[in-house]
Design a protein around this motif. Structure first.
Motif, mmCIF file in Angstrom:
data_model
loop_
_atom_site.group_PDB
_atom_site.id
_atom_site.type_symbol
_atom_site.label_atom_id
_atom_site.label_comp_id
_atom_site.label_asym_id
_atom_site.label_seq_id
_atom_site.Cartn_x
_atom_site.Cartn_y
_atom_site.Cartn_z
ATOM 1 N N ASP A 178 0.823 -1.211 0.000
ATOM 2 C CA ASP A 178 0.000 0.000 0.000
ATOM 3 C C ASP A 178 0.858 1.262 0.000
ATOM 4 O O ASP A 178 0.541 2.242 -0.686
ATOM 5 C CB ASP A 178 -0.937 0.005 1.205
ATOM 6 C CG ASP A 178 -2.067 -1.017 1.081
ATOM 7 O OD1 ASP A 178 -2.230 -1.592 -0.015
ATOM 8 O OD2 ASP A 178 -2.780 -1.231 2.080
ATOM 9 N N ARG A 181 2.426 1.635 -3.477
ATOM 10 C CA ARG A 181 1.434 2.117 -4.440
ATOM 11 C C ARG A 181 1.135 3.598 -4.227
ATOM 12 O O ARG A 181 0.912 4.342 -5.193
ATOM 13 C CB ARG A 181 0.165 1.275 -4.346
ATOM 14 C CG ARG A 181 0.330 -0.113 -4.972
ATOM 15 C CD ARG A 181 -0.843 -1.026 -4.661
ATOM 16 N NE ARG A 181 -2.093 -0.510 -5.190
ATOM 17 C CZ ARG A 181 -2.544 -0.711 -6.431
ATOM 18 N NH1 ARG A 181 -1.796 -1.398 -7.302
ATOM 19 N NH2 ARG A 181 -3.703 -0.239 -6.824
ATOM 20 N N CYS A 187 2.475 -1.704 -9.519
ATOM 21 C CA CYS A 187 2.452 -3.095 -9.062
ATOM 22 C C CYS A 187 3.795 -3.415 -8.418
ATOM 23 O O CYS A 187 4.725 -3.888 -9.087
ATOM 24 C CB CYS A 187 2.172 -4.046 -10.222
ATOM 25 S SG CYS A 187 1.957 -5.775 -9.698
ATOM 26 N N ARG A 222 -3.046 -8.267 -2.035
ATOM 27 C CA ARG A 222 -3.443 -7.635 -3.288
ATOM 28 C C ARG A 222 -2.551 -6.459 -3.661
ATOM 29 O O ARG A 222 -2.003 -5.796 -2.791
ATOM 30 C CB ARG A 222 -4.895 -7.148 -3.182
ATOM 31 C CG ARG A 222 -5.906 -8.254 -2.958
ATOM 32 C CD ARG A 222 -7.307 -7.712 -2.913
ATOM 33 N NE ARG A 222 -8.287 -8.766 -2.704
ATOM 34 C CZ ARG A 222 -9.593 -8.565 -2.627
ATOM 35 N NH1 ARG A 222 -10.076 -7.339 -2.742
ATOM 36 N NH2 ARG A 222 -10.415 -9.567 -2.444
ATOM 37 N N GLY A 223 -2.445 -6.244 -4.942
ATOM 38 C CA GLY A 223 -1.814 -5.029 -5.440
ATOM 39 C C GLY A 223 -0.344 -5.139 -5.752
ATOM 40 O O GLY A 223 0.254 -4.182 -6.243
ATOM 41 N N GLU A 321 -4.809 2.604 -3.672
ATOM 42 C CA GLU A 321 -4.003 1.588 -3.007
ATOM 43 C C GLU A 321 -4.832 0.339 -2.836
ATOM 44 O O GLU A 321 -6.051 0.353 -2.874
ATOM 45 C CB GLU A 321 -3.469 2.099 -1.666
ATOM 46 C CG GLU A 321 -4.537 2.332 -0.610
ATOM 47 C CD GLU A 321 -3.966 2.852 0.686
ATOM 48 O OE1 GLU A 321 -2.801 3.224 0.722
ATOM 49 O OE2 GLU A 321 -4.691 2.875 1.672
ATOM 50 N N SER A 322 -4.165 -0.779 -2.611
ATOM 51 C CA SER A 322 -4.850 -2.038 -2.507
ATOM 52 C C SER A 322 -5.653 -2.106 -1.236
ATOM 53 O O SER A 322 -5.366 -1.473 -0.246
ATOM 54 C CB SER A 322 -3.847 -3.185 -2.584
ATOM 55 O OG SER A 322 -2.816 -3.006 -1.691
#
Length: 323
Positions: A178, A181, A187, A222-223, A321-322
């Motif tokens: 996060d 990002r 990524c 994630r992300g 952000e994720s």
């Protein structure tokens, strides 16, 4: 500079110490100033760092601590506190509690550590009833500007969790993703470190790395793009990764290093700082607001970079952000 763009670019392989962090600081120019509770800034380095971030337009400080001691620090710096908000408290414990309450109530958007122990501040932050904790574990992320590395290098967790289990590592990784990002890395490439690149029953960090990669594939992280286990040379050196024949999007070009435990993360970060002339900034992520954990030894540029990290994270549009 577009505040939504990454403040970093590939650039030359070698660069001056602090060059990436200066671009990071410059990237906050168009962001709204971050109202920040500065906790117990009762010595020259901590007060000076907060005032420098204020002058750069990164933060709007709320100075929380004993008025006589803060004013004495300002006098020693030859600084005026005119126009700044100073909230008087009797001691460091009260300073930490009040600063965290300001954040919990939405009156502060970030917290900056002053001249008190990290444990004292974090104890207030993680309080279940008065703190700023969320469903996610808080973790510390170092953001290093390493002159010999062409991109920012995030390392976690080197300050809070001594021996994180699999669930804790999931949160540590998500927090680091996060933050990456928020810095404009679409990524982030996450290297899960061990001593080898193969899964071995006798080396628990390799088994956890493999499990975390599968968790990422299943959407539990994630992300980012995860790979591991990876030895550190194969995480940051394309030549080393190619020599080993590793076919990986992460190997040799990691944005994030996740160490097996606090000791190894701390050693990696401190070695880069003291032997590779890396400039460090740091942030606690996973709380309701970013928490800047500065050290008494940090110089002004390091404190400014930490403030810029907090501003980028706090100003990330929900969904960028994720989750």
């Amino acid at each position: 500079m577009d505040p939504t763009a990454s403040p970093y670019d590939a650039g030359p392989h070698w660069h001056q110490t602090g060059e990436q962090h200066r671009r990071l600081i410059d990237s906050t120019r168009e962001l709204a100033t971050l109202t920040t509770a500065v906790v117990h800034p009762c010595d020259e380095p901590s007060l000076g760092g907060a005032l420098a971030a204020w002058r750069e337009g990164i933060i709007a400080p709320l100075l929380v601590g004993p008025r006589p001691r803060i004013e004495a620090a300002a006098a020693a710096l030859g600084e005026s506190l005119e126009g700044l908000t100073l909230i008087d408290t009797p001691h460091s414990h009260a300073s930490a509690e009040l600063a965290v309450r300001l954040a919990a109530e939405g009156r502060a958007e970030a917290i900056m550590k002053g001249s008190l122990h990290t444990d004292e501040l974090m104890s207030a932050a993680v309080d279940r009833h008065k703190g700023v904790r969320t469903d996610r574990l808080m973790s510390h992320v170092y953001a290093l500007d390493v002159p010999s590395y062409p991109r920012p290098l995030l390392i976690s967790d080197a300050a809070l969790h001594i021996a994180p289990d699999l669930a804790a590592k999931r949160d540590i990784i998500q927090n680091a993703i996060d933050l990456a990002r928020a810095l404009g890395i679409d990524c982030p490439r996450v290297a899960l470190l061990s001593a080898v690149e193969t899964v071995r029953a006798t080396l628990p960090s390799t088994i956890e790395a493999a499990a975390l990669c599968k968790m990422s594939q299943r959407g539990q992280i994630r992300g980012g793009c995860l790979d591991g286990p990876l030895a550190i040379d194969n995480a940051v050196s394309l030549a080393a990764a190619r020599q080993k024949g590793l076919d990986s999007e992460v190997a040799g070009q990691a944005d994030v290093l996740i160490a097996p435990n606090l000791e190894s993360a701390n050693m990696i970060a401190k070695l880069l700082i003291h032997l590779a002339r890396a400039q460090a900034a740091g942030l606690v992520v996973g709380a309701r607001v970013p928490i800047m954990l500065t050290s008494r030894a940090d110089d002004v540029e390091t404190r400014l970079a930490s403030a810029a990290l907090a501003a980028r994270l706090a100003r990330t549009t929900p969904g960028e952000e994720s989750s």
